[in-house]
Design an enzyme around this catalytic site. Structure first.
Site, mmCIF file in Angstrom:
data_model
loop_
_atom_site.group_PDB
_atom_site.id
_atom_site.type_symbol
_atom_site.label_atom_id
_atom_site.label_comp_id
_atom_site.label_asym_id
_atom_site.label_seq_id
_atom_site.Cartn_x
_atom_site.Cartn_y
_atom_site.Cartn_z
ATOM 1 N N SER A 7 1.089 -1.216 -0.004
ATOM 2 C CA SER A 7 0.090 0.003 -0.066
ATOM 3 C C SER A 7 0.628 1.367 -0.080
ATOM 4 O O SER A 7 1.584 1.693 -0.739
ATOM 5 C CB SER A 7 -1.065 0.061 1.184
ATOM 6 O OG SER A 7 -2.043 0.897 0.944
ATOM 7 N N ASP A 59 -5.947 -3.747 -1.864
ATOM 8 C CA ASP A 59 -5.034 -3.582 -0.859
ATOM 9 C C ASP A 59 -4.024 -4.525 -0.243
ATOM 10 O O ASP A 59 -4.693 -5.515 0.222
ATOM 11 C CB ASP A 59 -5.480 -2.369 0.061
ATOM 12 C CG ASP A 59 -4.344 -2.014 1.107
ATOM 13 O OD1 ASP A 59 -3.367 -2.474 1.417
ATOM 14 O OD2 ASP A 59 -4.435 -0.692 1.329
#
Length: 290
Positions: A59, A175
């Site tokens: 991320s 993510d």
């Protein structure tokens, strides 16, 4: 722009033979706005002569890691982030029909292409990089280390419910923090024999109210984005804690007071990254010299 290879040569001139033999990996964890602390950590490692041979990022960690792996000095990345204004960040939000997420992410991807100077390939990077994403259909960890860097970063930052999913290689990716928020295990597979891990996901109980006291009664009523983010990081904290056990050195900036979407506190967040790295630098050098 200084090339990573040149930067490593400069650093190694001041290092001993033992350090030359080590393959040092840096794991940069997820954490949204708190991930800006990674920049402060990188700046200290660079100043203290700790060369980085490979990076694995999840991320926000994938984004910062990609910038550094391309060859941008930590100080340049720091200036880039601090120059961004809130209105500029808001302009990168492109709303989508809420099919798989509220934000399409195209404007962010286009802005990253400008920053990177084009659609880089992983093979173009001066430092080997791996970005971690999650297959939302199977729950598998997907490591992206070839093809488009922009696609890899875009997939890794796709917070479920907020960003639309990324379809890549027949998979629907979101993510990577869902499965591997601090990718120490990825670095081990890449061949690192000394791993520095940076975790910016605080224990939810460490969120402090003004004045330093703690208490859930002082939290403001959360909005939908806060609910989504908190839901992710409640589980991610336990995963991150387990991942850190596999690192040689764990750096954990104290950023619990910074909200996951509060990019306006970039300077404070970076400063906490610097502080945490300085606290860890003696341990890093001692273990590298052992």
């Amino acid at each position: 722009m200084r090339k990573p290879a040149d930067r490593r040569k400069r650093i190694l001139r001041n290092c001993g033979a033992k350090l030359r033999k080590r393959k040092i990996g840096l794991a940069l964890g997820s954490g949204a706005a708190r991930g800006l602390a990674h920049i402060g950590v990188l700046e200290v490692l660079e100043k203290e002569g700790i060369p980085i041979d490979m990076i694995a990022g999840t991320s926000a960690g994938a984004l910062v890691g990609a910038l550094y792996a391309q060859g941008q000095d930590a100080s340049l990345i720091k200036n880039l982030v601090q120059d961004l204004r809130w209105k500029r960040l808001a302009s990168l939000v492109d709303l989508a029909l809420p099919k798989t997420g509220f934000i399409s992410g195209k404007k962010i991807k286009d802005q990253l292409e400008v920053i990177f100077g084009g659609d880089l390939k992983f093979s173009d990077l001066g430092i080997p990089l791996a970005c971690v994403a999650t297959d939302i259909m199977t729950g598998e960890e997907i490591v992206l280390d070839h093809g488009s860097v922009l696609e890899g970063v875009r997939a890794s930052i796709s917070i479920p419910g907020i960003f639309t999913v990324v379809k890549l290689g027949g998979r629907y990716l979101v993510d990577g923090g869902l499965v591997n928020p601090v990718p120490v295990s990825v670095l081990k597979k890449m061949g690192a024999d000394f791993i520095i891990a940076v975790n910016v996901i605080p224990d939810i109980r460490d969120r402090a109210r003004p004045g330093g006291k703690k208490g859930v009664e002082d939290f403001k009523e959360p909005n939908v984005i806060s609910v989504i983010m908190q839901s992710i990081y409640i589980g991610a904290h336990a995963l991150a804690k387990a991942s850190l056990e596999g690192a040689d050195v764990a750096i954990q900036p104290q950023v619990a007071h910074i909200g996951t979407t509060d990019f306006r506190q970039a300077q404070d967040c970076i400063a906490h990254g610097e502080l945490a790295a300085r606290d860890a630098i003696l341990e890093i050098k001692r273990k590298l010299a052992a």
